[in-house]
Design a protein around this motif. Structure first.
Motif, short mmCIF file in Angstrom:
data_model
loop_
_atom_site.label_atom_id
_atom_site.label_comp_id
_atom_site.label_asym_id
_atom_site.label_seq_id
_atom_site.Cartn_x
_atom_site.Cartn_y
_atom_site.Cartn_z
N VAL A 17 0.82 -1.20 0.00
CA VAL A 17 0.00 0.00 0.00
C VAL A 17 0.86 1.25 0.00
O VAL A 17 0.46 2.30 -0.52
CB VAL A 17 -0.95 -0.01 1.22
N ARG A 18 2.06 1.18 0.54
CA ARG A 18 2.91 2.38 0.65
C ARG A 18 3.45 2.84 -0.69
O ARG A 18 3.91 3.97 -0.81
CB ARG A 18 4.07 2.10 1.60
N LEU A 19 3.38 2.00 -1.72
CA LEU A 19 4.00 2.35 -3.00
C LEU A 19 3.13 3.23 -3.89
O LEU A 19 3.61 4.23 -4.42
CB LEU A 19 4.37 1.04 -3.75
N PRO A 20 1.84 2.92 -4.12
CA PRO A 20 1.05 3.73 -5.05
C PRO A 20 0.88 5.18 -4.57
O PRO A 20 0.80 5.45 -3.37
CB PRO A 20 -0.30 3.00 -5.09
N SER A 21 0.80 6.09 -5.53
CA SER A 21 0.65 7.51 -5.18
C SER A 21 -0.73 7.82 -4.62
O SER A 21 -0.90 8.81 -3.89
CB SER A 21 0.92 8.38 -6.42
N ASP A 22 -1.74 7.01 -4.96
CA ASP A 22 -3.10 7.27 -4.47
C ASP A 22 -3.46 6.39 -3.28
O ASP A 22 -4.60 5.98 -3.10
CB ASP A 22 -4.11 7.06 -5.60
N ARG A 23 -2.45 6.09 -2.44
CA ARG A 23 -2.68 5.21 -1.30
C ARG A 23 -3.51 5.86 -0.21
O ARG A 23 -4.14 5.17 0.60
CB ARG A 23 -1.34 4.76 -0.71
N ARG A 24 -3.51 7.21 -0.15
CA ARG A 24 -4.29 7.92 0.86
C ARG A 24 -5.61 8.36 0.25
O ARG A 24 -5.64 9.25 -0.58
CB ARG A 24 -3.52 9.14 1.38
N PRO A 25 -6.72 7.74 0.66
CA PRO A 25 -8.01 8.08 0.05
C PRO A 25 -8.53 9.43 0.54
O PRO A 25 -8.26 9.85 1.67
CB PRO A 25 -8.92 6.94 0.52
N GLY A 26 -9.29 10.10 -0.32
CA GLY A 26 -9.97 11.31 0.09
C GLY A 26 -11.22 10.99 0.90
O GLY A 26 -11.52 9.83 1.17
N LEU A 27 -11.94 12.03 1.28
CA LEU A 27 -13.12 11.84 2.13
C LEU A 27 -14.18 10.99 1.43
O LEU A 27 -14.80 10.11 2.04
CB LEU A 27 -13.70 13.19 2.53
N ARG A 28 -14.43 11.25 0.14
CA ARG A 28 -15.44 10.48 -0.58
C ARG A 28 -15.01 9.03 -0.72
O ARG A 28 -15.83 8.11 -0.60
CB ARG A 28 -15.69 11.10 -1.94
N ALA A 29 -13.73 8.81 -0.99
CA ALA A 29 -13.23 7.44 -1.09
C ALA A 29 -13.33 6.74 0.26
O ALA A 29 -13.70 5.55 0.34
CB ALA A 29 -11.79 7.44 -1.58
#
Length: 313
Positions: free
Chosen positions: A60-72
């Motif tokens: 999980v630490r590798l992808p750039s979009d690993r931190r989801p936004g509020l909607r995600a």
């Protein structure tokens, strides 16, 4: 949102992955039976999901979009609630109904996923998939009744069965929400990231439910052997299977993904034959052939690209 066809190689890999999913899930039931009796099932499931999420963390630490936004995060929370509703309903109903009744109700999951997918325009308008799902359901039911004939079980419907059916609705919604989030580019492009966050959310939801229903000290009787078994189930029966499902959701529709649940009784049949060959007779053959034909038709249908898959990779 535009619809585009997926390369047949990607679709074939997805189907092979779901075939592996069915083998892992079907062969995990005997492993669950090795756990010490009387342990809190909800808290064990929360621990299992937490371990699986921890194993996935390095990916999980590798992808750039690993931190989801509020909607995600909201979508992941709903997916976690789907997991909690299914496992919570399953464990609550397990001692209040028969395994045969639960198996019959669980056959409804692919059809439910297909219907929810149609409501959200995630499934194409075509008659072949419902017909294939119908053939698979008939085969799965034949296998369920063949097992009942061997064990002497019976089907009955009561309040516990209604609760378990509500859990089946949650199970069907899980791939639908995942596909919906992918289509709207709310969720990560990485199957590992999506698996991690859904398992983490599910661990929290089931953990809270387990603490309320089973008590805070219910895990005190867990032995080292139990922890090793839970660890195995966490890595393979939770982490790997949910990752395979998430990967397949990218190129398959929810109905097609969940259709592989029809294969689970066939895997259980193989395990039963290995343990006690005398219990497996000709009555298992019709259901096995129907399920195998349905899965083969499903894979051929998608691999030929007759119906476009929606979403992005």
């Amino acid at each position: 949102m535009s619809i585009r066809r997926q390369p047949s190689s990607n679709v074939l890999k997805a189907h092979l992955g779901m075939l592996g999913w069915a083998v892992i899930v079907g062969s995990s039931f005997p492993v669950v039976g090795l756990l010490t009796q009387g342990l809190p099932p909800l808290q064990l499931t929360a621990l299992r999901f937490a371990i699986a999420a921890g194993v996935l963390w390095p990916l999980v630490r590798l992808p750039s979009d690993r931190r989801p936004g509020l909607r995600a995060l909201a979508v992941y929370a709903l997916m976690g609630l789907c997991l909690a509703s299914f496992f919570g309903a399953m464990f609550w109903a397990a001692h209040r109904t028969t395994a045969l009744t639960m198996s019959v109700l669980y056959v409804s999951v692919p059809f439910l996923a297909y219907l929810f997918g149609r409501m959200l325009a995630l499934e194409p308008r075509a008659l072949d998939l419902p017909l294939i799902l119908g053939a698979g359901a008939a085969g799965a039911l034949a296998l369920v009744w063949a097992e009942a004939a061997s064990s002497g079980g019976s089907v009955r419907f009561a309040l516990a069965d209604a609760v378990f059916f509500a859990g089946c609705i949650g199970s069907a919604l899980y791939p639908v929400l995942s596909k919906w989030g992918l289509e709207r580019q709310l969720l990560s492009r990485s199957a590992a990231v999506r698996t991690f966050w859904s398992l983490a959310a599910g661990a929290v939801a089931i953990g809270v439910l387990g603490a309320l229903a089973e008590g805070a000290g219910a895990l005190a009787r867990v032995t080292l052997r139990d922890l090793l078994i839970v660890g195995y189930l966490a890595v393979f029966s939770s982490g790997v299977t949910f990752w395979l499902m998430q990967r397949s959701t990218e190129v398959m529709t929810p109905g097609a993904v969940t259709a592989y649940t029809y294969l689970v009784p066939s895997v259980s049949m193989v395990v039963l034959f290995w343990e006690n060959p005398a219990l497996v007779g000709w009555q298992w053959l019709p259901g096995t052939m129907l399920v195998a034909a349905a899965i083969a038709l499903l894979a051929a249908r998608d691999t030929r690209g007759q119906l476009p898959a929606r979403g992005h990779r």
